[in-house]
Structures are given as structure tokens and as C-alpha cells.
Motif scaffolding. Structure first.
Motif, PDB file in Angstrom:
ATOM      1  N   VAL A 158       0.853  -1.191   0.000  1.00 57.45           N
ATOM      2  CA  VAL A 158       0.000   0.000   0.000  1.00 57.45           C
ATOM      3  C   VAL A 158       0.886   1.237   0.000  1.00 57.45           C
ATOM      4  O   VAL A 158       1.638   1.478   0.956  1.00 57.45           O
ATOM      5  N   ASP A 180       0.927   5.431  -1.990  1.00 56.66           N
ATOM      6  CA  ASP A 180       0.293   6.351  -2.943  1.00 56.66           C
ATOM      7  C   ASP A 180       1.223   6.716  -4.089  1.00 56.66           C
ATOM      8  O   ASP A 180       0.807   7.383  -5.048  1.00 56.66           O
ATOM      9  N   SER A 215      -4.131   3.713  -2.020  1.00 55.48           N
ATOM     10  CA  SER A 215      -4.682   4.556  -0.956  1.00 55.48           C
ATOM     11  C   SER A 215      -5.175   3.675   0.183  1.00 55.48           C
ATOM     12  O   SER A 215      -5.371   2.459   0.010  1.00 55.48           O
ATOM     13  N   GLY A 216      -5.397   4.302   1.342  1.00 54.24           N
ATOM     14  CA  GLY A 216      -5.916   3.560   2.482  1.00 54.24           C
ATOM     15  C   GLY A 216      -7.274   2.939   2.227  1.00 54.24           C
ATOM     16  O   GLY A 216      -7.463   1.730   2.463  1.00 54.24           O
ATOM     17  N   LEU A 234      -8.257  -1.110   2.320  1.00 49.58           N
ATOM     18  CA  LEU A 234      -9.281  -1.707   3.181  1.00 49.58           C
ATOM     19  C   LEU A 234     -10.294  -2.500   2.368  1.00 49.58           C
ATOM     20  O   LEU A 234     -10.771  -3.554   2.788  1.00 49.58           O
ATOM     21  N   LEU A 241       2.818  -1.362   4.384  1.00 50.00           N
ATOM     22  CA  LEU A 241       1.927  -0.197   4.470  1.00 50.00           C
ATOM     23  C   LEU A 241       2.719   1.101   4.617  1.00 50.00           C
ATOM     24  O   LEU A 241       3.448   1.290   5.599  1.00 50.00           O
ATOM     25  N   MET A 270      -5.913   9.238   4.123  1.00 51.11           N
ATOM     26  CA  MET A 270      -5.868   8.369   5.300  1.00 51.11           C
ATOM     27  C   MET A 270      -4.438   7.849   5.452  1.00 51.11           C
ATOM     28  O   MET A 270      -3.924   7.163   4.565  1.00 51.11           O
ATOM     29  N   ASP A 271      -3.765   8.222   6.553  1.00 48.45           N
ATOM     30  CA  ASP A 271      -2.369   7.785   6.694  1.00 48.45           C
ATOM     31  C   ASP A 271      -2.291   6.317   7.106  1.00 48.45           C
ATOM     32  O   ASP A 271      -3.297   5.681   7.448  1.00 48.45           O
ATOM     33  N   GLY A 272      -1.082   5.780   7.073  1.00 49.78           N
ATOM     34  CA  GLY A 272      -0.887   4.361   7.339  1.00 49.78           C
ATOM     35  C   GLY A 272      -1.287   3.946   8.739  1.00 49.78           C
ATOM     36  O   GLY A 272      -1.764   2.820   8.951  1.00 49.78           O
ATOM     37  N   GLU A 279      -3.751   5.110  10.574  1.00 50.92           N
ATOM     38  CA  GLU A 279      -5.206   4.951  10.612  1.00 50.92           C
ATOM     39  C   GLU A 279      -5.647   3.697   9.849  1.00 50.92           C
ATOM     40  O   GLU A 279      -6.549   2.966  10.285  1.00 50.92           O
ATOM     41  N   VAL A 280      -4.996   3.426   8.720  1.00 52.50           N
ATOM     42  CA  VAL A 280      -5.316   2.216   7.951  1.00 52.50           C
ATOM     43  C   VAL A 280      -5.050   0.972   8.806  1.00 52.50           C
ATOM     44  O   VAL A 280      -5.879   0.057   8.885  1.00 52.50           O
ATOM     45  N   CYS A 281      -3.907   0.953   9.478  1.00 53.03           N
ATOM     46  CA  CYS A 281      -3.552  -0.198  10.311  1.00 53.03           C
ATOM     47  C   CYS A 281      -4.541  -0.354  11.465  1.00 53.03           C
ATOM     48  O   CYS A 281      -4.963  -1.475  11.779  1.00 53.03           O
TER      49      CYS A 281
END
Length: 369
Positions: free
Chosen positions: A13, A15, A39-40, A44, A57, A64-66, A68-70
Motif C-alpha cells: 500500500v 500512494d 490509498s488507504g 481496506l 503499508l 488516510m495515513d498508514g 489509521e489504515v492499520c
């Protein structure tokens, strides 16, 4: 560990497409199965559809930063075991700590060092595989204990009670009564033994320890043997068992597996057939395959239930007389047919009956020079 790595599914993941390309080129040296997201939200969405073995990641992404994705990935219990490695240009301790706090397991700095990236990914893939094996072993153990505690304890208790009754009161029973209790004890013993065999075969299959030993097998003889084995069980429900297997039919197969298949299909048919019903087992050669089918006049099933039986392992319901099941018989049926290079089919109509059929090759595969 190469064979395990070959099938490992990794999600990258980032950008920036160039970063994805560089990471993917490094990882392709190990033949990993690579998927990417830019992108995040896109990541997802892919995680919802695919079960990944590892996620690389990026930390700094728009929208959406990494971190928040995690955090969102780890909110779902089914994703909590997936290792997440952060890709970051930052090496400050605060950023690294935050990555661990949201569920990350490691980090790699950019620009990538190919040897470092491969080593970290390889280590976490191996740890993930070990974790999966431990989870599978624990699930197998838990299910075995459950079956031993519930499905085996009851029948063994019945056998104990019956023979205690016969031993303590043998002089007070009429010969006919005595035989009735002996038959009940024998039926409970046979049922318990069949369940135990299924349980042991299932446990071995979970550890990939089942040996496939094909040879020439007289299917008609095996069918007669299995019919005799379940005949007492059928007689208690006044169910007629009919052998329509082609006489002297010879198949190249594992005889113990075929016996297990036939026994389980017959027991299952008896379980779901009402008193006074009929069960027919047929078998004949058709082209390069031998087809077998067990037909019953039982309660039948809806399409949804049939689909569950086909797709799920361990699905079971109570029989017409309240008989309990473990679900292992159907699992072994599907497993053993597949090991023979065959296929199976289940057809059913509510209140009319069911047909469980399968086909396996008649002859061993031709050896190529």
C-alpha cells in the motif's frame, strides 16, 4: 520454506506507484503473490475480499495515513493475525512507537534496502505460517476434546450400562430379552467404533498424515461388508438396505478409504430416513470412472442445507430419531473422494429423500516417461 512462501499473498500500500514498483520487483525474487493499493480506502476494500499473509503499508499518504489504515485493519478480529510492516522515510522513535501501538509488527525505511526488505518479509511470513499451524493444531485439539467429551462419552456410557445390567441380572432375563440387550450393546459399540475411526482419520487429515494406498478393490464385496456392519442400526428403524452395486466391480482405489466413504454414507442415510424407509446403494462403471450413489427415502433437505453440506466442514443436524452427528463423516467423504482424483454430488428434495453420489477413476493414472 520456499513452497510456503510461493503462495504467500502480500499487499503493498503506497500512494506513489514508483515505490510499489520497487518493492514489488524486490519481492518477486521470492515468487510472492503481490497485490497493490494506492490509498488507504482502496487497501481496506481489498482486505475485505482477500486474506493476505502480510501487508506492507506506507505511513505518509493523503486522505488516510498508514497509522489509521492499520488501526482499522486490526479492528476486525479476522485480520488481527496479519503482520503489518510499515514503509516509512521517518526513523524518529515517536513515529516507530506509534506504528507498534496501532498494531504494526515491524518497519522498513525508504529508500529500500533490498536485502533488508526481503529478510524482514521472509521472517514475518515464516512466523505467520507457524502461527497458522499452531491455530490449526489448537482447533483440532479443541474439536477432538469436544467430540470425546460429548459424542463418545454418551455411547460408551450406554455400553457400560447395558453390560452392567446383563451381568448383574443375567438369570432374570428371558433369552429373547437377553439377545435384545446384547444387540443394543453391539450397536452402540459399532457406532462408537465408527465415530472413533472417523475422529482418528480426521485428526490425521488435519496433520496431513493420511497415506493414500490404492490397489485393485472389489467394490461389491466392500459394499456387502459395510451393509452388514450397519444392518443392526437399520433394523431398529425397519429400514430396507438394497445392494445394487455391479457384481465383481473392480476399482483401483484405497480400500480403507472406500469402506469409510460407504459406511459413512449408509449411516448418514439411516440417520435421516424415517422408520420403514428404504436405502439403495448402487455402483457401476461409466467410461473411465466408477460411479457410486446412496439413495434414501428420507426427510430430504432444502437447497440451502445442501449448499452448506457442500461448502462447510463439520455441518450436522439431528436425525429422524434424534440421532446426533459429529459432521466428520461428510468431511471424510469429501476428503477421500478428492484424494482419489474424483468428484461428488449431493441432490435432495424435502420430504422425498437424498442422493449422495461420487465418481472415482477406474484405473491408476498413466505414468509419463
Amino acid at each position: 520454506m520456499q513452497s510456503a512462501q510461493f503462495h504467500a499473498k502480500i499487499l503493498i500500500v503506497d500512494d506513489i506507484p514508483k515505490n510499489i514498483q520497487v518493492a514489488a520487483n524486490i519481492l518477486k525474487q521470492e515468487n510472492y503473490n503481490i497485490t497493490f493499493a494506492k490509498s488507504g480506502p482502496q487497501a481496506l476494500e481489498k482486505i475485505e475480499k482477500i486474506e493476505f499473509d502480510l501487508i506492507l503499508l506506507d505511513v505518509m499518504m493523503p486522505e488516510m495515513d498508514g497509522f489509521e489504515v492499520c488501526r482499522r485493519i486490526k479492528e476486525d478480529p479476522k485480520n488481527q493475525g496479519i503482520p503489518v510492516i510499515f514503509l516509512t522515510a521517518k526513523t524518529e522513535s515517536e513515529s516507530i512507537v506509534k506504528g507498534f501501538e496501532v498494531g504494526g509488527i515491524d518497519y522498513v525505511t525508504k529508500p529500500f534496502n533490498g536485502i533488508e526488505l526481503l529478510a524482514r518479509v521472509r521472517n514475518h511470513i515464516n512466523l505467520r505460517n507457524t502461527q497458522k499451524e499452531l491455530e490449526k493444531a489448537n482447533a483440532t485439539k479443541d474439536r477432538m476434546f469436544s467430540i470425546i467429551g460429548h459424542d463418545l462419552r454418551g455411547p460408551i456410557g450406554n455400553i457400560k450400562s447395558i453390560f452392567s445390567l446383563l451381568t448383574d441380572n443375567q438369570k432374570s432375563f428371558e433369552p429373547k430379552q437377553f439377545k435384545t440387550f446384547l444387540d443394543l450393546g453391539r450397536e452402540s459399540a459399532e457406532s462408537t467404533f465408527s465415530l472413533l475411526e472417523n475422529l482418528l482419520n480426521w485428526a490425521r487429515s488435519q496433520r496431513n498424515q493420511i497415506q493414500f494406498n490404492p490397489r485393485k478393490v472389489d467394490v461389491y464385496r466392500l459394499t456387502l461388508e459395510m451393509i452388514n456392519l450397519v444392518s443392526l442400526q437399520a433394523s431398529h428403524k425397519d429400514i430396507e438396505l438394497v445392494n445394487e452395486v455391479e457384481p465383481h466391480a473392480i476399482v483401483y482405489a484405497d480400500d480403507e478409504m472406500i469402506k469409510t466413504i460407504i459406511r459413512n454414507l449408509l449411516s448418514n442415510a439411516i440417520k435421516f430416513t424415517d422408520d420403514g424407509g428404504k436405502i439403495m446403494i448402487s455402483g457401476q462403471s461409466e467410461g473411465d470412472y466408477f460411479h457410486m450413489a446412496v439413495r434414501d427415502t428420507g426427510q430430504g433437505m432444502t437447497e440451502d442445507v445442501v449448499q452448506q453440506l457442500v461448502e462447510e466442514d463439520g455441518y450436522t443436524t439431528s436425525g429422524t430419531a434424534g440421532e446426533k452427528g459429529s459432521g466428520l463423516g461428510l468431511y471424510l467423504f469429501k476428503k477421500f473422494v478428492k484424494m482419489h482424483g474424483g468428484s461428488f454430488d449431493i441432490q435432495s428434495v424435502p420430504d422425498q429423500g437424498s442422493i449422495f453420489s461420487f465418481k472415482i477413476p477406474l484405473h491408476p493414472p498413466q505414468k509419463t516417461k
